[in-house]
Design an enzyme around this catalytic site. Structure first.
Site, short mmCIF file in Angstrom:
data_model
loop_
_atom_site.label_atom_id
_atom_site.label_comp_id
_atom_site.label_asym_id
_atom_site.label_seq_id
_atom_site.Cartn_x
_atom_site.Cartn_y
_atom_site.Cartn_z
CG ASN A 255 -17.84 30.13 95.34
OD1 ASN A 255 -18.40 29.06 95.57
ND2 ASN A 255 -18.51 31.26 95.17
CG HIS B 269 -19.99 29.24 100.05
ND1 HIS B 269 -20.00 28.39 98.97
CD2 HIS B 269 -19.44 28.55 101.08
CE1 HIS B 269 -19.50 27.22 99.34
NE2 HIS B 269 -19.14 27.29 100.62
CD GLU C 214 -16.63 25.74 102.48
OE1 GLU C 214 -16.01 25.03 103.31
OE2 GLU C 214 -17.85 25.65 102.29
N PRO D 256 -18.20 25.36 89.41
CG PRO D 256 -19.57 23.56 89.96
CD PRO D 256 -18.21 24.14 90.22
CG ASN D 257 -23.51 26.30 87.32
OD1 ASN D 257 -23.69 26.16 86.12
ND2 ASN D 257 -23.72 25.33 88.19
CB ALA E 289 -23.33 22.76 93.13
CE1 TYR F 60 -24.75 32.14 94.54
CE2 TYR F 60 -26.31 31.84 92.74
CZ TYR F 60 -25.66 31.36 93.86
OH TYR F 60 -25.93 30.08 94.30
NE ARG G 215 -29.00 30.12 98.21
CZ ARG G 215 -28.35 29.91 97.06
NH1 ARG G 215 -27.03 30.09 97.01
NH2 ARG G 215 -29.00 29.55 95.98
NE ARG H 129 -25.40 30.09 89.67
CZ ARG H 129 -24.67 29.48 90.58
NH1 ARG H 129 -23.45 29.91 90.83
NH2 ARG H 129 -25.14 28.46 91.22
C1 DQA Z 1 -22.24 29.28 96.17
C2 DQA Z 1 -23.33 28.55 96.96
C3 DQA Z 1 -23.55 27.15 96.43
O1 DQA Z 1 -24.56 26.49 97.17
C4 DQA Z 1 -23.98 27.21 94.98
O2 DQA Z 1 -24.11 25.92 94.45
C5 DQA Z 1 -23.08 28.04 94.13
C6 DQA Z 1 -22.55 29.29 94.68
C7 DQA Z 1 -22.09 30.75 96.63
O3 DQA Z 1 -21.09 31.34 96.25
O4 DQA Z 1 -22.94 31.29 97.34
O5 DQA Z 1 -22.82 27.74 92.98
O6 DQA Z 1 -21.01 28.62 96.40
#
Ligand code: DQA
Length: 139
Positions: free
Chosen positions: A68, A94, A92, A4-5, A71, A17, A101, A12
């Site tokens: 990735n 990020h 995994e 998501p997102n 959240a 990011y 964070r 964003r």
């Molecule tokens: C993320 C880190 C997560 O905490 C966050 O919710 C994201 C992006 C990252 O790529 O740093 O959506 O996965």
């Protein structure tokens, strides 16, 4: 595979990011790993990510998944169960260093069922994820 997102990458929170979108990242990855077929999937919906993991994970056609989960990383037992269920390794990743964070981002529901975790290298985290799947082991 992005959760998501992450469709908003580049627009964003660029301070967190970066300002490059996933299109640019994929183009660079495909240039770097020209001998590898890289498929991309993004969804804002937990069930769609799970459905995709099931399809990929039992197809016999994929060497691994760079995920990735956004959240959902911090919340989704269902995603963790899907990763545990499938036959291909999941890395995994990020973009940000989640451990530097907010505390809510320190916990991952999926790390324990993933083959490994990469965080904090910006879009290079995806490159390192692909490396983990395709590069020959050091020793
Ligand atoms: C993320 C880190 C997560 O905490 C966050 O919710 C994201 C992006 C990252 O790529 O740093 O959506 O996965």
């Amino acid at each position: 595979m992005n959760g998501p997102n992450l469709n908003l990458l580049g627009r964003r929170e660029p301070a967190v990011y970066g300002s490059a979108g996933m299109d640019r990242c994929l183009e660079a990855l495909r240039g770097r790993f020209s001998g590898v077929t890289l498929e991309y999937f993004q969804s804002n919906h937990e069930g769609e990510l799970i459905d995709r993991l099931h399809a990929v994970g039992f197809s016999g056609e994929y060497a691994g998944v760079v995920l990735n989960a956004g959240a959902y990383t911090h919340t989704s037992l269902a995603l963790a169960d899907a990763i545990a269920a499938i036959e291909v390794p999941v890395i995994e990743v990020h973009i940000s260093n989640v451990h530097a964070r907010e505390e809510v981002r320190h916990r991952s529901m999926i790390s324990g069922v993933c083959a490994g975790v990469i965080a904090g290298f910006g879009l290079d985290s995806y490159r390192l994820g692909v490396e983990a799947i395709v590069s020959p082991k050091l020793v």
